[in-house]
Structures are given as structure tokens and as C-alpha cells.
Design a protein around this motif. Structure first.
Motif, mmCIF file in Angstrom:
data_model
loop_
_atom_site.group_PDB
_atom_site.id
_atom_site.type_symbol
_atom_site.label_atom_id
_atom_site.label_comp_id
_atom_site.label_asym_id
_atom_site.label_seq_id
_atom_site.Cartn_x
_atom_site.Cartn_y
_atom_site.Cartn_z
ATOM 1 N N GLY A 15 -44.817 -4.051 -23.579
ATOM 2 C CA GLY A 15 -44.430 -3.711 -22.212
ATOM 3 C C GLY A 15 -44.512 -4.879 -21.262
ATOM 4 O O GLY A 15 -44.772 -4.695 -20.068
ATOM 5 N N LYS A 20 -39.650 -5.122 -19.392
ATOM 6 C CA LYS A 20 -39.309 -4.746 -18.020
ATOM 7 C C LYS A 20 -37.845 -5.043 -17.723
ATOM 8 O O LYS A 20 -37.133 -4.217 -17.126
ATOM 9 N N LEU A 23 -35.594 -2.680 -19.476
ATOM 10 C CA LEU A 23 -35.629 -1.365 -18.833
ATOM 11 C C LEU A 23 -34.753 -1.303 -17.589
ATOM 12 O O LEU A 23 -34.309 -0.219 -17.195
ATOM 13 N N THR A 26 -31.684 0.059 -19.240
ATOM 14 C CA THR A 26 -31.744 1.462 -19.655
ATOM 15 C C THR A 26 -31.726 2.384 -18.443
ATOM 16 O O THR A 26 -31.166 3.483 -18.500
ATOM 17 N N ARG A 27 -32.321 1.939 -17.345
ATOM 18 C CA ARG A 27 -32.267 2.759 -16.124
ATOM 19 C C ARG A 27 -30.844 2.824 -15.588
ATOM 20 O O ARG A 27 -30.401 3.848 -15.069
ATOM 21 N N THR A 33 -36.787 6.413 -21.909
ATOM 22 C CA THR A 33 -37.541 5.374 -22.606
ATOM 23 C C THR A 33 -39.031 5.693 -22.664
ATOM 24 O O THR A 33 -39.595 6.279 -21.740
ATOM 25 N N VAL A 35 -42.562 3.498 -23.620
ATOM 26 C CA VAL A 35 -43.096 2.154 -23.851
ATOM 27 C C VAL A 35 -44.561 2.246 -24.234
ATOM 28 O O VAL A 35 -45.323 3.025 -23.630
ATOM 29 N N SER A 44 -43.905 -3.403 -17.675
ATOM 30 C CA SER A 44 -42.894 -2.378 -17.958
ATOM 31 C C SER A 44 -43.296 -0.984 -17.488
ATOM 32 O O SER A 44 -42.453 -0.084 -17.444
ATOM 33 N N CYS A 48 -40.370 2.563 -17.056
ATOM 34 C CA CYS A 48 -40.054 3.461 -18.169
ATOM 35 C C CYS A 48 -40.259 4.918 -17.761
ATOM 36 O O CYS A 48 -40.873 5.223 -16.740
ATOM 37 N N ASN A 49 -39.760 5.823 -18.591
ATOM 38 C CA ASN A 49 -39.963 7.241 -18.349
ATOM 39 C C ASN A 49 -41.354 7.697 -18.764
ATOM 40 O O ASN A 49 -41.971 8.550 -18.114
#
Length: 384
Positions: A15, A20, A23, A26-27, A33, A35, A44, A48-49
Motif C-alpha cells: 500500500g 496509491k 488507485l 481504479t477510482r 479495491t 489493499v 494507499s 482504496c475501498n
């Protein structure tokens, strides 16, 4: 498979700042996600989710994360490969594949891989213990100066040292290591190769790297490299050969030496987004972080061409400073056209710790390099 705004889950081992920056992508795509990192303050965590605090070398922790996701990737090589192998056997997609990761994790195996596949690299010797190097020196097998490298767990200049005399070995770890002939190189270069799960491959332009003489860390990454077309072609071809033999999936950074007679020697590789590709966030049509996500999801790869010349400057902790971080003169560098800072979110600084980077873009590579020098000399990463 529908990855976007769906039940699909993508897992990350590690992470740090590389995670980061992945991500961010991905966002953008609204991909769920998860991590895992050992630090509760990992950069990160905010992006992340789901975040899990866990040891990346712990079998159960890695295995349990893998059972929660559809695809698992890494942002650091130092992970439990045995757990990843078990996950692959059970149908979880792991990228890069564990076969490639096992080779790359150990620098001795990595060097033997180059030899076995006729990939040019510096001459080396492998030692189970540091004490064996001294015996080899006494018998004329290893000659000063040479490069010492720990076979595992090195990063950001750690685990590498130029040895010029016997005393230089004294404070080094005693475990497995390699020695390399010291190459009198002209330039240090890198090529980033993107390979998707279905075998589509693209390369980014060859970049030139300038290193800090003490910390053995990259200070500047210059794209495009200031080299001839013939040298660039040779570097690109060798990077593609490494990629083909490894059969990695995702981003592979291939670091190389350009010798005095313009031969190309592979130094080492990283199977993930890499410092040598950070410039691509501002300078490329598709940055390396989005490209890694595209590759592991088996989506069409994006254009690797540059929109403009780019130079990356690493921001590292100043010598003599440890503690809560402070960035001095940020306003001054922001006055310069084409300058974009990236702060990684690490609250504590220490000497030579990577705390961020700055990208400089300009149609003129010479002008970009001048601004990069100004940025490097202006911003200070100190403790409060």
C-alpha cells in the motif's frame, strides 16, 4: 467480465506510493479495491475501498486476501510467493504470475535467467555467504572494484554497494549475495514494457536515469533519453526479449546500462509500476499506472507515446532530518510552468526516504532539464 461499478474485486499486495497512484486509476474506473499493507498509515489507505493491515510475507495473510478478490496484483516484490502459488492453483488470477515473480524476487536467480536466455548482463558470481567473497578475493576470483548486491529484500538503493577495498564488506549483511563486475557505463537507461493477459505488448520510450552518487537512488528520469536512435532501438529490443521470456503480465521496468561502446546490458527488472515511469502521469497519453490496470484486467492497452518531453525529479528526505515532514519552498516551484508535484502521504521523513516526486513537462527537453535542476535545488524535504 464487467469490472466497472460491479461486484468485481481487485486486490493489491502493498500500500505504498505505487499502490496509491494505481488507485487513482481504479477510482477513475470505479473498480472495487482491497489493499493489504503492514503499516496502518500506508499511503494507499485513503484511496482504496477496503484496507487490511497485514504482513506481506505471512502465508495466511496473503492467502486470505487472495480469497477475497478476483484478481490479485502487487506494488512490491517482497511478498509470500508460496501463498500466491496456492491461490493460482485454486483459480485466483495473480499478476505478475508467480513463475515470473520467483525469478525476479531473487537477484541471483534473475541473473541466471539472463544467462540462460542469452540476455546480455554484467558478469557476476553468486555466494551463499559474504565470507565466501573474501576467500574468492584471496584466490583472485573477485577483483576490486566490484558491486555487491543482496539477493533479496533490496529496494531504493538498499542492498547494493560499490566495494573498492576489503573493509567495505565489513558492515554488509552476511547472507546470500552476488558480486558484479563494475561496468564503466555511459548511461543508465530503462524501458517499461506493458504486457496484457492475452499477450498484447507495448513499450514506452527509452528513458535516461541520473542517480544520486551516495544514496544510489534515481534523482532524475529524462524522457526521451538523450541517446541515438540505434541505441534506443537496441534497448527496446532487449527489453522486449526479457518480457517475452518472463511472460509477465502488467508493467515490467527493465533497467539497463549503455556501455562506452554502446552495448546494452540488463541490470535488473521490476514487475510493477516503477520510478522510471512516473513522468508518464503528465507526459504520456496513457500513464504507467493506468496501463498496469489495463494489462492485468486484459483490457486494450493504451498509447505509450509521449505528448511532450518529461523529466521526473525524486523528492527524498534531506540528510540530517528525521521526524514529521515539512516541504519547504513548494510555492516557488509551483511558479514554474509545467511543474506538477506528487506528495506520497508519508508523514515521517528520514534521510533519502522517497517522499514524493515532481514532473516537469516542456516541448524542449533542454529547457525541461534546466527547470528540473531548479526544482531539485529549490524544494527541501526536512523535518519540522
Amino acid at each position: 467480465m464487467n469490472y466497472f461499478s460491479s461486484d468485481f474485486k481487485l486486490g493489491f499486495l502493498g500500500g505504498g506510493q505505487l499502490g496509491k497512484m494505481m488507485l487513482y486509476e481504479t477510482r477513475k474506473f470505479d473498480i472495487h479495491t482491497i489493499v493489504m499493507d503492514s503499516s496502518p498509515d500506508a499511503p494507499s489507505k485513503i484511496s482504496c475501498n477496503e484496507f487490511i493491515q497485514g504482513d506481506l510475507m505471512d502465508y495466511d495473510a496473503v492467502y486470505n486476501l487472495g480469497k477475497k478478490v478476483d484478481i490479485l496484483t502487487i506494488e512490491i516484490e517482497n511478498v509470500n510467493v508460496s501463498a500466491l502459488t496456492k491461490l493460482e492453483e485454486e483459480g485466483v488470477k495473480v499478476y505478475p504470475p508467480t513463475r515470473a515473480l520467483r525469478i525476479i524476487q531473487n537477484k541471483a536467480k534473475q541473473k541466471l535467467f539472463y544467462v540462460d536466455n542469452n540476455i546480455p548482463t554484467a558478469d557476476f558470481q553468486r555466494f551463499a555467504y559474504k565470507s565466501e567473497i573474501e576467500d574468492s578475493i584471496d584466490n583472485g576470483g573477485v577483483k576490486f572494484p566490484f558491486i555487491w548486491k543482496a539477493t533479496q529484500f533490496g529496494y531504493d538503493g538498499q542492498g547494493v554497494k560499490v566495494v573498492r577495498k576489503l573493509e567495505d564488506l565489513e558492515d554488509l549483511p552476511s547472507g546470500e549475495c552476488i558480486t558484479e563486475v563494475l561496468v564503466p557505463f555511459k548511461n543508465e537507461l530503462a524501458v517499461i514494457v506493458a504486457r496484457s493477459a492475452n499477450g498484447e505488448v507495448k513499450t514506452y520510450p527509452v528513458v535516461e536515469m541520473e542517480f544520486h552518487p551516495e544514496a544510489n537512488q534515481v534523482e532524475y528520469v529524462i524522457c526521451p533519453a538523450r541517446i541515438s536512435d540505434s541505441v534506443a532501438k537496441k534497448a527496446n529490443e532487449i527489453a522486449l526479449k526479457v518480457s517475452d521470456k518472463l511472460k509477465h503480465v502488467g508493467i515490467l521496468a527493465v533497467e539497463m546500462f549503455q556501455t562506452q561502446d554502446d552495448e546494452i546490458l540488463v541490470n535488473e527488472v521490476a514487475p510493477r509500476p516503477h520510478n522510471s515511469g512516473h513522468y508518464s502521469i503528465e507526459a504520456s497519453y496513457t500513464n504507467q499506472f493506468e496501463q498496469h490496470i489495463r494489462a492485468i484486467l486484459n483490457l486494450p492497452l493504451g498509447s505509450t507515446e509521449s505528448k511532450v518531453a518529461g523529466i521526473m525529479v525524486n523528492l527524498v528526505g534531506a540528510e540530517g532530518h528525521t521526524g514529521d515532514v515539512e516541504y519547504q519552498n513548494m510555492e516557488e516551484i509551483l511558479k514554474q510552468d509545467g511543474v506538477t508535484p506528487h506528495i506520497y502521504g508519508k508523514k515521517q521523513t528520514r534521510p533519502f526516504r522517497k517522499m514524493g516526486h515532481v514532473t516537469i513537462v516542456n516541448p524542449d527537453i533542454v529547457k525541461a532539464r534546466e527547470i528540473a535542476e531548479l526544482v531539485k535545488n529549490t524544494i527541501k524535504v526536512i523535518s519540522q
